[in-house]
Design a protein around this motif. Structure first.
Motif, short mmCIF file in Angstrom:
data_model
loop_
_atom_site.label_atom_id
_atom_site.label_comp_id
_atom_site.label_asym_id
_atom_site.label_seq_id
_atom_site.Cartn_x
_atom_site.Cartn_y
_atom_site.Cartn_z
N GLY A 182 3.36 4.58 -13.85
CA GLY A 182 3.94 3.41 -13.13
C GLY A 182 4.85 2.68 -12.23
O GLY A 182 5.53 2.77 -11.81
N SER A 183 3.92 2.99 -10.78
CA SER A 183 4.61 3.03 -9.90
C SER A 183 3.84 1.48 -9.91
O SER A 183 3.18 1.07 -9.86
N ALA A 184 5.77 0.35 -9.06
CA ALA A 184 5.24 -0.94 -8.81
C ALA A 184 4.69 -1.43 -7.49
O ALA A 184 4.45 -0.39 -6.93
N PHE A 185 4.27 -2.78 -7.82
CA PHE A 185 4.02 -3.42 -6.45
C PHE A 185 5.11 -3.65 -5.99
O PHE A 185 5.77 -4.80 -6.48
N ASP A 186 5.25 -3.28 -4.83
CA ASP A 186 7.17 -4.33 -4.25
C ASP A 186 6.42 -4.33 -2.91
O ASP A 186 6.38 -2.63 -1.78
N PRO A 187 5.90 -5.66 -1.89
CA PRO A 187 6.22 -5.75 -0.79
C PRO A 187 7.18 -5.12 -0.13
O PRO A 187 6.68 -5.55 1.08
N ARG A 188 8.26 -4.96 -1.11
CA ARG A 188 9.22 -4.40 0.18
C ARG A 188 9.06 -3.45 1.14
O ARG A 188 9.84 -3.30 2.24
N ARG A 189 7.90 -2.03 0.34
CA ARG A 189 8.04 -1.26 0.86
C ARG A 189 6.63 -0.97 1.53
O ARG A 189 5.75 -1.90 1.63
#
Length: 427
Positions: free
Chosen positions: A143-150
């Motif tokens: 369920g990992s999201a796509f997070d451009p802040r990481r």
């Protein structure tokens, strides 16, 4: 039952569909050309009319209208297939061997399920793209999201993939992107399902499916067919979180179960994806009774789907399911009845199979990957199903193997007599 996959994330954007020719050598097993769509049944026609339920969200749902930015699902669809491995999980097989786990099987599956209306063409880049860090450093979980802040997760993976491709390949010129990880990267799928799709915008790789590990069963390639179907606009039918019971649809659609033996898509999904012509869908929009002959999903032609709209967001659907090339686990041929809800989002049970034998353990009990109690869900000769607004009476099979049903849509009751909730709510 094998563990379920995570909820696919959804965003919106616009894709182009220009093909890109790669100079990489072709694989030995070429994907065969798809047959053309049958005359009078143009591919890609969007469902319309009173039975085409309207959406209640801008995200993917069971509505017959797919949000803007998802991939086309009929006609020629072009996929770019890439391969990644990691310093601590280097590939022990060639890209060709990993590719052969999915192709031409995925293309053949979609060709058969769509009756030739989806021509799926995959272009592989036959080399392993080595990621910069060990697998654990990306902190990929279910369920990992796509997070451009990481600086980890799918954002980091996508950035490194694009850098490796450079100017030689433009993923944006494809309808889909498949990223096949080395099988040893991450836990086995029997322990933790991590394959996921990010459909639409918000990622540099649009409509991208990441495939981890290997799936079990006689047709494990269907994990990619499931994930690509998210890019086509189909939701997850299983319960994504908060429930541990079996899915509400069972082995009647790979968006609920794609483990174990093969299974075809629901007729409602085929209509939504543009695989059914108007003449193949019977919509009972007015009160009355009609006798309808349903041709099994496994055979081209004939009436594939009957729909009774129950409300602006709910409908009763009927289809004939019998053993066939994509339906290996059908052990009780008959009429499959489902309730569709467009106001339930992906992963919350937007479709429910109406079980003709609710107290039965099922007829397909040899494979733990199949939801056995729903394996004998179809209604057979003489059985009747009634819900608020409709009654279905199964008349029986014809000599040719079709199934005849008497379908009744009841006249609306006076407003004061309506109950506060449907008699058979989705769960």
């Amino acid at each position: 039952m094998a563990p379920k996959r995570p909820l696919a994330l959804t965003a919106l954007t616009t894709l182009t569909a220009t093909a890109l020719a790669l100079t990489a050598p072709p694989f030995s097993r070429a994907v065969p050309e798809a047959p053309p769509a049958r005359p009078g049944a143009p591919a890609g026609r969007h469902p319309s009319g009173p039975c085409a339920l309207h959406p209640r969200t801008d995200h993917v749902s069971e509505s017959t209208r797919t949000p803007h930015g998802f991939s086309r699902s009929a006609g020629t669809v072009r996929a770019l297939t890439l391969f990644i491995d990691f310093p601590d999980a280097p590939a022990r097989i060639t890209p060709q061997q990993r590719y052969a786990e999915f192709f031409p099987a995925v293309a053949d599956y979609y060709r058969a399920s769509s009756y030739g209306r989806l021509d799926y063409r995959s272009t592989p880049v036959p080399r392993w793209i080595r990621m910069a860090r060990p697998y654990a450093a990306y902190r990929i979980t279910r369920g990992s999201a796509f997070d451009p802040r990481r600086d980890d997760g799918y954002h980091a993976l996508s950035r490194e993939i694009l850098a490796a491709l450079g100017r030689t390949v433009d993923p944006g010129r494809f309808d889909l992107v498949n990223v096949l990880a080395a099988p040893d990267a991450g836990p086995p799928a029997t322990e933790d399902v991590r394959s996921v799709t990010f459909a639409g915008a918000g990622t540099p790789l649009k409509n991208v499916s990441f495939i981890w590990s290997r799936q079990t069963g006689d047709s494990p390639y269907r994990v990619l067919a499931h994930e690509n179907a998210h890019s086509f606009g189909l939701p997850d039918l299983y319960y994504a979180s908060g429930r541990t019971d079996d899915g509400p649809v069972g082995h009647w659609d790979p968006m609920d179960e794609d483990w174990g033996p093969s299974n075809d898509f629901l007729a409602w999904h085929k209509w939504k994806l543009g695989w059914l012509a108007p003449t193949e869908v019977h919509c009972l929009a007015r009160p009355g009774t009609r006798t309808i002959t349903l041709t099994p999903t496994s055979r081209p032609g004939g009436t594939k789907l009957a729909v009774v709209p129950l409300s602006p967001t709910r409908a009763l659907t009927l289809e004939a399911r019998t053993p066939g090339p994509l339906d290996h686990a059908v052990c009780r041929p008959g009429v499959l009845i489902t309730t569709v809800a467009t106001d339930r989002p992906t992963g919350t049970g937007p479709v429910r199979t109406e079980d003709a034998t609710p107290d039965s353990p099922g007829c397909y009990t040899t494979d733990p990957n199949v939801n056995a109690p729903l394996s004998d869900a179809p209604y057979t000769t003489g059985q009747t199903f009634t819900t608020q607004g409709a009654t279905v009476r199964v008349l029986g099979p014809t000599p040719s193997g079709d199934w005849r049903v008497a379908l009744t849509r009841h006249a609306p009751r006076p407003t004061a007599a309506l109950p506060a909730a449907p008699s058979h709510p989705l769960h």
